[in-house]
Design a protein around this motif. Structure first.
Motif, PDB file in Angstrom:
ATOM      1  N   SER A   1       0.778  -1.257  -0.025  1.00 45.99           N
ATOM      2  CA  SER A   1       0.047   0.045   0.102  1.00 45.99           C
ATOM      3  C   SER A   1       0.778   1.128   0.052  1.00 45.99           C
ATOM      4  O   SER A   1       0.500   2.129  -0.820  1.00 45.99           O
ATOM      5  CB  SER A   1      -0.701  -0.012   1.222  1.00 45.99           C
ATOM      6  N   ILE A   2       1.900   1.301   0.784  1.00 45.49           N
ATOM      7  CA  ILE A   2       2.598   2.321   0.754  1.00 45.49           C
ATOM      8  C   ILE A   2       3.437   2.497  -0.551  1.00 45.49           C
ATOM      9  O   ILE A   2       3.512   3.687  -1.248  1.00 45.49           O
ATOM     10  CB  ILE A   2       3.889   2.027   1.769  1.00 45.49           C
ATOM     11  N   GLU A   3       3.978   1.346  -1.397  1.00 41.41           N
ATOM     12  CA  GLU A   3       4.479   1.405  -2.631  1.00 41.41           C
ATOM     13  C   GLU A   3       3.516   2.079  -3.580  1.00 41.41           C
ATOM     14  O   GLU A   3       3.656   2.858  -4.289  1.00 41.41           O
ATOM     15  CB  GLU A   3       4.692   0.006  -3.075  1.00 41.41           C
ATOM     16  N   ASN A   4       2.195   1.397  -3.539  1.00 38.04           N
ATOM     17  CA  ASN A   4       1.064   1.923  -4.503  1.00 38.04           C
ATOM     18  C   ASN A   4       0.946   3.443  -4.278  1.00 38.04           C
ATOM     19  O   ASN A   4       0.720   4.567  -5.238  1.00 38.04           O
ATOM     20  CB  ASN A   4      -0.296   1.564  -3.971  1.00 38.04           C
ATOM     21  N   ALA A   5       1.037   4.014  -2.990  1.00 43.48           N
ATOM     22  CA  ALA A   5       0.977   5.601  -2.671  1.00 43.48           C
ATOM     23  C   ALA A   5       1.928   6.334  -3.554  1.00 43.48           C
ATOM     24  O   ALA A   5       1.657   7.494  -3.855  1.00 43.48           O
ATOM     25  CB  ALA A   5       0.854   6.111  -1.087  1.00 43.48           C
TER      26      ALA A   5
ATOM     27  N   GLY B   1      -6.048   5.194  -2.240  1.00 42.92           N
ATOM     28  CA  GLY B   1      -7.230   5.970  -1.321  1.00 42.92           C
ATOM     29  C   GLY B   1      -6.825   5.788  -0.143  1.00 42.92           C
ATOM     30  O   GLY B   1      -6.381   4.864   0.726  1.00 42.92           O
ATOM     31  N   ARG B   2      -7.223   6.924   0.644  1.00 44.11           N
ATOM     32  CA  ARG B   2      -6.990   7.047   2.092  1.00 44.11           C
ATOM     33  C   ARG B   2      -7.276   5.944   3.030  1.00 44.11           C
ATOM     34  O   ARG B   2      -6.937   5.533   3.719  1.00 44.11           O
ATOM     35  CB  ARG B   2      -7.563   8.581   2.507  1.00 44.11           C
ATOM     36  N   GLU B   3      -8.754   5.672   2.592  1.00 45.64           N
ATOM     37  CA  GLU B   3      -9.451   4.710   3.773  1.00 45.64           C
ATOM     38  C   GLU B   3      -8.789   3.403   3.499  1.00 45.64           C
ATOM     39  O   GLU B   3      -8.526   2.819   4.600  1.00 45.64           O
ATOM     40  CB  GLU B   3     -11.013   4.506   3.438  1.00 45.64           C
TER      41      GLU B   3
ATOM     42  N   ILE C   1       1.801   7.671   5.936  1.00 44.06           N
ATOM     43  CA  ILE C   1       0.807   7.645   6.994  1.00 44.06           C
ATOM     44  C   ILE C   1       0.557   9.059   7.481  1.00 44.06           C
ATOM     45  O   ILE C   1      -0.764   9.370   7.887  1.00 44.06           O
ATOM     46  CB  ILE C   1       1.171   6.609   8.244  1.00 44.06           C
ATOM     47  N   LYS C   2       1.452   9.782   7.605  1.00 44.97           N
ATOM     48  CA  LYS C   2       1.413  11.268   8.162  1.00 44.97           C
ATOM     49  C   LYS C   2       0.609  12.088   7.470  1.00 44.97           C
ATOM     50  O   LYS C   2      -0.629  12.302   7.593  1.00 44.97           O
ATOM     51  CB  LYS C   2       2.548  11.914   8.529  1.00 44.97           C
ATOM     52  N   LYS C   3       0.919  11.768   6.009  1.00 43.27           N
ATOM     53  CA  LYS C   3      -0.062  12.403   4.919  1.00 43.27           C
ATOM     54  C   LYS C   3      -1.331  12.052   5.043  1.00 43.27           C
ATOM     55  O   LYS C   3      -2.233  12.701   4.977  1.00 43.27           O
ATOM     56  CB  LYS C   3       0.562  12.214   3.273  1.00 43.27           C
ATOM     57  N   ALA C   4      -1.594  10.682   5.044  1.00 41.81           N
ATOM     58  CA  ALA C   4      -3.013  10.113   4.971  1.00 41.81           C
ATOM     59  C   ALA C   4      -3.810  10.596   6.366  1.00 41.81           C
ATOM     60  O   ALA C   4      -4.862  11.017   6.420  1.00 41.81           O
ATOM     61  CB  ALA C   4      -2.949   8.666   5.184  1.00 41.81           C
TER      62      ALA C   4
ATOM     63  N   ASN D   1     -11.749  10.774   1.893  1.00 41.76           N
ATOM     64  CA  ASN D   1     -12.073  10.247   0.576  1.00 41.76           C
ATOM     65  C   ASN D   1     -10.876  10.706  -0.367  1.00 41.76           C
ATOM     66  O   ASN D   1     -10.979  10.258  -1.576  1.00 41.76           O
ATOM     67  CB  ASN D   1     -13.409  10.364  -0.022  1.00 41.76           C
ATOM     68  N   GLU D   2      -9.890  11.380   0.265  1.00 46.21           N
ATOM     69  CA  GLU D   2      -8.909  11.855  -0.655  1.00 46.21           C
ATOM     70  C   GLU D   2      -7.982  10.632  -1.239  1.00 46.21           C
ATOM     71  O   GLU D   2      -7.924   9.445  -0.468  1.00 46.21           O
ATOM     72  CB  GLU D   2      -8.019  12.774   0.055  1.00 46.21           C
ATOM     73  N   LYS D   3      -7.110  10.889  -2.307  1.00 42.27           N
ATOM     74  CA  LYS D   3      -6.103   9.918  -2.583  1.00 42.27           C
ATOM     75  C   LYS D   3      -4.966  10.354  -2.271  1.00 42.27           C
ATOM     76  O   LYS D   3      -4.671  11.611  -2.396  1.00 42.27           O
ATOM     77  CB  LYS D   3      -6.394   9.877  -4.326  1.00 42.27           C
TER      78      LYS D   3
END
Length: 90
Positions: free
Chosen positions: A25-29, A35-37, A75-78, A84-86
């Motif tokens: 998930s970190i890689e995908n970001a 997606g944040r959720e 994670i800090k940014k999330a 619902n932010e990307k």
């Protein structure tokens, strides 16, 4: 990417899969956005497996050393983002 995810071999197979899912998930970001959720759900599951801050930091630092992707910054940014932010990292 050609690297190994930091895992503890005392974890169950399900826990290993869930920790790998968190790091993916970190890689995908970083690579295409996440997606944040969904990202926070993966992080919450990661924290169930790795509840201690010291072990979390150790694993995330190992991951960053291998991949150059910061789980901490992601994670800090999330956490600072709307529901619902990307999440897109640079």
């Amino acid at each position: 990417m050609e690297y190994q995810y930091p895992i503890d071999y005392h974890w169950s197979t399900e826990e290993i899969v869930d920790v790998i899912n968190f790091f993916q998930s970190i890689e995908n970001a970083y690579e295409k956005g996440m997606g944040r959720e969904e990202l926070m759900a993966a992080y919450r599951r990661f924290k169930e497996i790795v509840p201690g801050k010291a072990e979390e930091k150790k694993l995330c630092d190992e991951f960053e050393d291998m991949s150059s992707y910061s789980a901490y910054r992601t994670i800090k940014k999330a956490r600072e983002s709307a529901a619902n932010e990307k999440i897109v990292m640079k």
